[in-house]
Design a protein around this motif. Structure first.
Motif, PDB file in Angstrom:
ATOM      1  N   LEU A  11      34.027  38.605  32.067  1.00 54.54           N
ATOM      2  CA  LEU A  11      33.144  37.488  32.394  1.00 54.54           C
ATOM      3  C   LEU A  11      32.684  36.834  31.099  1.00 54.54           C
ATOM      4  O   LEU A  11      32.370  37.526  30.128  1.00 54.54           O
ATOM      5  N   THR A  12      32.604  35.514  31.094  1.00 52.10           N
ATOM      6  CA  THR A  12      32.015  34.815  29.962  1.00 52.10           C
ATOM      7  C   THR A  12      30.494  34.872  30.096  1.00 52.10           C
ATOM      8  O   THR A  12      29.958  35.239  31.162  1.00 52.10           O
ATOM      9  N   SER A  13      29.799  34.472  29.057  1.00 47.93           N
ATOM     10  CA  SER A  13      28.330  34.416  29.127  1.00 47.93           C
ATOM     11  C   SER A  13      27.891  33.474  30.240  1.00 47.93           C
ATOM     12  O   SER A  13      26.942  33.764  30.970  1.00 47.93           O
ATOM     13  N   ARG A  14      28.581  32.354  30.367  1.00 43.25           N
ATOM     14  CA  ARG A  14      28.236  31.379  31.416  1.00 43.25           C
ATOM     15  C   ARG A  14      28.395  31.999  32.804  1.00 43.25           C
ATOM     16  O   ARG A  14      27.545  31.825  33.683  1.00 43.25           O
ATOM     17  N   GLU A  15      29.490  32.742  33.011  1.00 42.82           N
ATOM     18  CA  GLU A  15      29.730  33.365  34.313  1.00 42.82           C
ATOM     19  C   GLU A  15      28.700  34.450  34.613  1.00 42.82           C
ATOM     20  O   GLU A  15      28.220  34.561  35.748  1.00 42.82           O
ATOM     21  N   LEU A  16      28.328  35.239  33.603  1.00 45.66           N
ATOM     22  CA  LEU A  16      27.332  36.286  33.820  1.00 45.66           C
ATOM     23  C   LEU A  16      25.956  35.679  34.080  1.00 45.66           C
ATOM     24  O   LEU A  16      25.227  36.141  34.958  1.00 45.66           O
ATOM     25  N   ALA A  17      25.624  34.622  33.343  1.00 44.80           N
ATOM     26  CA  ALA A  17      24.342  33.943  33.566  1.00 44.80           C
ATOM     27  C   ALA A  17      24.272  33.392  34.991  1.00 44.80           C
ATOM     28  O   ALA A  17      23.236  33.492  35.652  1.00 44.80           O
ATOM     29  N   ALA A  18      25.374  32.848  35.483  1.00 49.47           N
ATOM     30  CA  ALA A  18      25.412  32.342  36.862  1.00 49.47           C
ATOM     31  C   ALA A  18      25.289  33.490  37.865  1.00 49.47           C
ATOM     32  O   ALA A  18      24.571  33.380  38.865  1.00 49.47           O
ATOM     33  N   ARG A  19      25.943  34.601  37.594  1.00 49.37           N
ATOM     34  CA  ARG A  19      25.888  35.774  38.476  1.00 49.37           C
ATOM     35  C   ARG A  19      24.460  36.276  38.611  1.00 49.37           C
ATOM     36  O   ARG A  19      24.015  36.666  39.689  1.00 49.37           O
ATOM     37  N   TRP A  20      23.732  36.298  37.482  1.00 50.65           N
ATOM     38  CA  TRP A  20      22.370  36.841  37.456  1.00 50.65           C
ATOM     39  C   TRP A  20      21.286  35.767  37.575  1.00 50.65           C
ATOM     40  O   TRP A  20      20.107  36.076  37.509  1.00 50.65           O
ATOM     41  N   HIS A  21      21.668  34.512  37.712  1.00 48.30           N
ATOM     42  CA  HIS A  21      20.704  33.409  37.828  1.00 48.30           C
ATOM     43  C   HIS A  21      19.712  33.431  36.658  1.00 48.30           C
ATOM     44  O   HIS A  21      18.497  33.388  36.857  1.00 48.30           O
ATOM     45  N   CYS A  22      20.256  33.542  35.455  1.00 49.26           N
ATOM     46  CA  CYS A  22      19.406  33.539  34.260  1.00 49.26           C
ATOM     47  C   CYS A  22      19.993  32.570  33.243  1.00 49.26           C
ATOM     48  O   CYS A  22      21.123  32.105  33.393  1.00 49.26           O
ATOM     49  N   ALA A  23      19.238  32.270  32.216  1.00 45.34           N
ATOM     50  CA  ALA A  23      19.697  31.372  31.164  1.00 45.34           C
ATOM     51  C   ALA A  23      20.671  32.098  30.236  1.00 45.34           C
ATOM     52  O   ALA A  23      20.536  33.306  30.009  1.00 45.34           O
ATOM     53  N   MET A  24      21.612  31.359  29.683  1.00 46.38           N
ATOM     54  CA  MET A  24      22.524  31.946  28.708  1.00 46.38           C
ATOM     55  C   MET A  24      21.748  32.418  27.482  1.00 46.38           C
ATOM     56  O   MET A  24      22.141  33.379  26.835  1.00 46.38           O
ATOM     57  N   GLY A  25      20.637  31.760  27.196  1.00 57.03           N
ATOM     58  CA  GLY A  25      19.783  32.181  26.086  1.00 57.03           C
ATOM     59  C   GLY A  25      19.202  33.568  26.297  1.00 57.03           C
ATOM     60  O   GLY A  25      19.013  34.318  25.341  1.00 57.03           O
ATOM     61  N   THR A  26      18.930  33.911  27.539  1.00 63.90           N
ATOM     62  CA  THR A  26      18.439  35.256  27.856  1.00 63.90           C
ATOM     63  C   THR A  26      19.486  36.293  27.461  1.00 63.90           C
ATOM     64  O   THR A  26      19.168  37.308  26.834  1.00 63.90           O
ATOM     65  N   ASP A  58      31.504  47.161  33.102  1.00 69.03           N
ATOM     66  CA  ASP A  58      30.265  47.452  32.376  1.00 69.03           C
ATOM     67  C   ASP A  58      29.087  46.734  33.005  1.00 69.03           C
ATOM     68  O   ASP A  58      27.976  47.271  33.076  1.00 69.03           O
ATOM     69  N   VAL A  59      29.303  45.515  33.461  1.00 65.82           N
ATOM     70  CA  VAL A  59      28.238  44.734  34.104  1.00 65.82           C
ATOM     71  C   VAL A  59      27.782  45.437  35.378  1.00 65.82           C
ATOM     72  O   VAL A  59      26.579  45.614  35.612  1.00 65.82           O
ATOM     73  N   VAL A  60      28.735  45.848  36.202  1.00 65.31           N
ATOM     74  CA  VAL A  60      28.403  46.527  37.469  1.00 65.31           C
ATOM     75  C   VAL A  60      27.680  47.837  37.181  1.00 65.31           C
ATOM     76  O   VAL A  60      26.682  48.164  37.832  1.00 65.31           O
ATOM     77  N   ARG A  61      28.138  48.574  36.181  1.00 66.76           N
ATOM     78  CA  ARG A  61      27.479  49.828  35.791  1.00 66.76           C
ATOM     79  C   ARG A  61      26.042  49.554  35.353  1.00 66.76           C
ATOM     80  O   ARG A  61      25.107  50.254  35.751  1.00 66.76           O
ATOM     81  N   TRP A  62      25.845  48.513  34.550  1.00 63.81           N
ATOM     82  CA  TRP A  62      24.508  48.156  34.059  1.00 63.81           C
ATOM     83  C   TRP A  62      23.606  47.759  35.228  1.00 63.81           C
ATOM     84  O   TRP A  62      22.449  48.144  35.283  1.00 63.81           O
ATOM     85  N   GLU A  63      24.158  47.006  36.170  1.00 60.81           N
ATOM     86  CA  GLU A  63      23.386  46.609  37.355  1.00 60.81           C
ATOM     87  C   GLU A  63      22.931  47.839  38.144  1.00 60.81           C
ATOM     88  O   GLU A  63      21.766  47.939  38.547  1.00 60.81           O
ATOM     89  N   LYS A  64      23.840  48.785  38.358  1.00 54.76           N
ATOM     90  CA  LYS A  64      23.500  49.992  39.108  1.00 54.76           C
ATOM     91  C   LYS A  64      22.451  50.827  38.372  1.00 54.76           C
ATOM     92  O   LYS A  64      21.543  51.377  38.985  1.00 54.76           O
ATOM     93  N   ASP A  65      22.584  50.914  37.045  1.00 53.75           N
ATOM     94  CA  ASP A  65      21.636  51.695  36.247  1.00 53.75           C
ATOM     95  C   ASP A  65      20.238  51.082  36.222  1.00 53.75           C
ATOM     96  O   ASP A  65      19.270  51.763  35.896  1.00 53.75           O
ATOM     97  N   HIS A  66      20.132  49.803  36.567  1.00 56.52           N
ATOM     98  CA  HIS A  66      18.839  49.118  36.509  1.00 56.52           C
ATOM     99  C   HIS A  66      18.311  48.733  37.885  1.00 56.52           C
ATOM    100  O   HIS A  66      17.417  47.897  38.001  1.00 56.52           O
ATOM    101  N   MET A  67      18.836  49.373  38.928  1.00 61.61           N
ATOM    102  CA  MET A  67      18.324  49.146  40.280  1.00 61.61           C
ATOM    103  C   MET A  67      16.986  49.858  40.432  1.00 61.61           C
ATOM    104  O   MET A  67      16.786  50.945  39.894  1.00 61.61           O
ATOM    105  N   MET A  68      16.069  49.233  41.152  1.00 57.17           N
ATOM    106  CA  MET A  68      14.759  49.825  41.400  1.00 57.17           C
ATOM    107  C   MET A  68      14.436  49.722  42.876  1.00 57.17           C
ATOM    108  O   MET A  68      14.911  48.828  43.560  1.00 57.17           O
ATOM    109  N   SER A  69      13.614  50.635  43.332  1.00 52.05           N
ATOM    110  CA  SER A  69      13.229  50.609  44.744  1.00 52.05           C
ATOM    111  C   SER A  69      11.762  50.233  44.931  1.00 52.05           C
ATOM    112  O   SER A  69      11.296  50.117  46.042  1.00 52.05           O
ATOM    113  N   SER A  70      11.061  50.032  43.817  1.00 50.87           N
ATOM    114  CA  SER A  70       9.641  49.691  43.894  1.00 50.87           C
ATOM    115  C   SER A  70       9.241  48.878  42.659  1.00 50.87           C
ATOM    116  O   SER A  70       9.807  49.057  41.571  1.00 50.87           O
TER     117      SER A  70
END
Length: 75
Positions: A11-26, A58-70
């Motif tokens: 994924l490019t930075s632009r694609e990841l930013a779109a996936r996560w609805h965040c700024a590329m600067g983030t 790596d992105v999917v792994r990072w997403e799973k590692d940062h899931m929260m339930s509360s």
């Protein structure tokens, strides 16, 4: 090059930013701080700069590692 290397999805930075609805600067800030998912720099510094790519696995792994339930869980 192994079959797994050839089948990687990047994924490019632009694609990841779109996936996560965040700024590329983030994402750039996270890269600088070392707190986001692993990334790869491709190319060299120059007129077109370097290309930042994220391995989808790596992105999917990072997403799973940062899931929260509360909302009271520590970030």
């Amino acid at each position: 090059m192994t079959k797994a290397d050839r089948e990687r999805v990047w994924l490019t930075s632009r694609e990841l930013a779109a996936r996560w609805h965040c700024a590329m600067g983030t994402l750039a800030n996270w890269r600088y701080q070392g707190c986001g998912p692993h990334f790869s720099k491709q190319g060299r510094t120059g007129a077109h700069g370097v290309r930042i790519l994220y391995d989808l696995a790596d992105v999917v792994r990072w997403e799973k590692d940062h899931m929260m339930s509360s909302t009271v869980e520590a970030a």
